[in-house]
Motif scaffolding. Structure first.
Motif: not given
Length: 90
Positions: A5-11
């Motif tokens: 999920x971290x690879x697709x979501x940014x702040x």
């Protein structure tokens, strides 16, 4: 799951982008799982060690991912030389 999920979501993502990216990551994850399950069920791995029967049995028991991990150990064991040893009884 977290690393996927971290690879697709940014702040800096908006709520709409967050939901879209989250959905996209789940779709990719499910697709990869589906492909992995298909390969484990309907394809046969290449068996190339000298411990043919053991490797065939392991291929039927485990998923392809686990099989590949176990195969490394099987190949290492198949390279060992076993010599019989007799001991004299007193």
């Amino acid at each position: 799951m977290n690393s996927v999920i971290k690879t697709y979501i940014q702040r800096k993502n908006t709520l709409v982008e967050l939901l879209y990216n989250f959905e996209h990551s789940l779709r990719d994850y499910r697709y990869n799982e589906l492909v992995s399950n298909f390969n484990s069920l309907y394809t046969n791995p290449v068996i190339d060690s000298s411990l043919l029967r053991i490797e065939e049995h392991v291929a039927t028991l485990y998923t392809r991912y686990i099989y590949n991990k176990v195969k490394v150990q099987i190949v290492n064991v198949s390279g060992l030389n076993v010599t019989p040893r007799t001991e004299a009884l007193d």
